[in-house]
Design an enzyme around this catalytic site. Structure first.
Site, PDB file in Angstrom:
ATOM      1  N   ASP A   1       0.809  -1.329  -0.020  1.00 10.40           N
ATOM      2  CA  ASP A   1      -0.014  -0.013  -0.119  1.00 10.40           C
ATOM      3  C   ASP A   1       1.115   1.333  -0.158  1.00 10.40           C
ATOM      4  OD1 ASP A   1       1.006  -0.327   2.865  1.00 10.40           O
ATOM      5  OD2 ASP A   1      -1.084  -0.756   3.374  1.00 10.40           O
TER       6      ASP A   1
ATOM      7  N   ASN B   1      -7.625  -2.944  14.389  1.00  9.46           N
ATOM      8  CA  ASN B   1      -8.910  -3.316  13.863  1.00  9.46           C
ATOM      9  C   ASN B   1      -9.008  -4.457  13.028  1.00  9.46           C
ATOM     10  OD1 ASN B   1      -7.973  -2.145  11.409  1.00  9.46           O
ATOM     11  ND2 ASN B   1      -9.628  -0.528  11.497  1.00  9.46           N
TER      12      ASN B   1
ATOM     13  N   HIS C   1      -7.226  -4.826  10.163  1.00  8.65           N
ATOM     14  CA  HIS C   1      -7.055  -4.766   8.676  1.00  8.65           C
ATOM     15  C   HIS C   1      -5.823  -5.250   8.302  1.00  8.65           C
ATOM     16  CE1 HIS C   1      -4.780  -0.502   9.587  1.00  8.65           C
ATOM     17  NE2 HIS C   1      -4.014  -1.281   9.187  1.00  8.65           N
TER      18      HIS C   1
ATOM     19  N   GLU D   1      -9.984  -2.019   5.263  1.00  9.26           N
ATOM     20  CA  GLU D   1     -10.718  -1.573   6.427  1.00  9.26           C
ATOM     21  C   GLU D   1     -11.640  -2.505   6.696  1.00  9.26           C
ATOM     22  OE1 GLU D   1      -9.095  -0.004   8.700  1.00  9.26           O
ATOM     23  OE2 GLU D   1      -8.449   2.265   7.926  1.00  9.26           O
TER      24      GLU D   1
HETATM   25  C1  GLP Z   1      -0.685   0.156   8.625  1.00 13.37           C
HETATM   26  C2  GLP Z   1      -0.265  -0.607   7.188  1.00 13.37           C
HETATM   27  C3  GLP Z   1      -0.390  -1.964   7.521  1.00 13.37           C
HETATM   28  C4  GLP Z   1       0.182  -2.273   8.739  1.00 13.37           C
HETATM   29  C5  GLP Z   1      -0.610  -1.794   9.934  1.00 13.37           C
HETATM   30  C6  GLP Z   1       0.160  -2.204  10.969  1.00 13.37           C
HETATM   31  O1  GLP Z   1      -1.877   0.628   8.647  1.00 13.37           O
HETATM   32  N1  GLP Z   1      -1.061  -0.027   6.220  1.00 13.37           N
HETATM   33  O2  GLP Z   1       0.113  -2.646   6.309  1.00 13.37           O
HETATM   34  O3  GLP Z   1       0.374  -3.706   8.929  1.00 13.37           O
HETATM   35  O4  GLP Z   1      -0.703  -0.340   9.904  1.00 13.37           O
HETATM   36  O5  GLP Z   1       1.287  -1.161  11.511  1.00 13.37           O
HETATM   37  P1  GLP Z   1       2.308  -1.364  12.647  1.00 13.37           P
HETATM   38  O6  GLP Z   1       3.171  -2.377  12.346  1.00 13.37           O
HETATM   39  O7  GLP Z   1       2.918  -0.072  12.899  1.00 13.37           O
HETATM   40  O8  GLP Z   1       1.575  -1.559  13.938  1.00 13.37           O
END
Ligand code: GLP
Length: 239
Positions: A67, A131, A133, A138
């Site tokens: 992403d 959440n 995702h 989402e």
């Molecule tokens: C973001 C990214 C995800 C990631 C998630 C968790 O929203 N788009 O791909 O897995 O956050 O992030 P973190 O590893 O900082 O908790």
């Protein structure tokens, strides 16, 4: 789904890197799906260190990231800073969605074409949102979705606000769809900390439902989840 229980973030990072390194060493060509966020940072550190110290070439690796924010290069910068600058993957073999494209609709379609022209993803690394995702898919996202533009939820915006201290935080992103992710041959999901415990509990104990996007992974035949003590804390309580 296979669960590998690790004690902490350090062990998780090392084991995740070892899984990727063994594929890198045994493949002539490898398409890796990559993730951003805090969770995979240690894995990128190990992968970079290994490449430098062992002189193992990564030049046969192609990467596709999950992403990118709309109107931003934040994840492009992240990948260069934490991984690409240290390894010899040719830049034309690294791909992220372009959140600054003139037409996001065209960009989403081109990104799908890039993945299919590569022959699909051999191993997709995923983090998980609080959440539930995956990528930026989402709650409520269809499980057959392809690369698309998303409006980020308040939960995701507030979890990621810390990365945008000096600049405005984009409210939209381009993400691979859940359908795109599910076509990967193999999936490695990383979860660290108690903030992820509920999402991990739903992943293992909950039903397949769109409210927790990660539960889509239950239908995939080759998923490994690496989770530390904190991320497993609600699982352990009930088992
Ligand atoms: C973001 C990214 C995800 C990631 C998630 C968790 O929203 N788009 O791909 O897995 O956050 O992030 P973190 O590893 O900082 O908790």
């Amino acid at each position: 789904m296979k669960l590998i229980a690790v004690s902490d973030e350090e062990e998780l990072s090392r084991i995740a890197a070892e899984i990727l390194i063994s594929k890198i060493k045994t493949s002539d060509r490898l398409v890796l799906g990559l993730a951003t966020g805090k969770t995979p940072l240690g894995m990128y550190r190990y992968l970079s260190k290994y490449s430098i110290e062992s002189k193992q070439s990564y030049d046969h690796v192609h990467t596709v990231n999950l992403d990118e924010y709309v109107g931003s290069q934040a994840y492009h910068t992240y990948m260069k800073e934490h991984f690409f600058q240290y390894v010899d993957i040719p830049s034309e073999q690294t791909h992220l969605p372009n959140g600054e494209a003139d037409s996001l609709t065209v960009e989403c379609k081109s990104y799908e074409d890039i993945i299919s022209n590569l022959g699909g993803i051999d191993l997709q690394v995923l983090g998980i949102g609080e959440n539930g995702h995956i990528g930026f898919n989402e709650p409520g996202t269809n499980f057959d979705s392809r690369t698309h533009v998303v409006q980020l939820t308040e939960s995701t915006l507030s979890a990621n606000a810390k990365y945008f201290i000096d600049t405005n935080q984009p409210k939209k992103a381009i993400t691979m769809g859940i359908g795109t992710i599910l076509e990967s041959k193999e999936i490695l999901l990383l979860a660290v900390g108690e903030r992820k415990a509920n999402a991990v509990k739903e992943l293992f104990k909950g039903s397949i439902n769109k409210d927790i996007p990660a539960t889509a992974l239950k239908v995939h035949p080759n998923v490994t989840v690496l989770a530390d003590k904190g991320a497993r804390s609600l699982l352990d309580k009930e088992s």
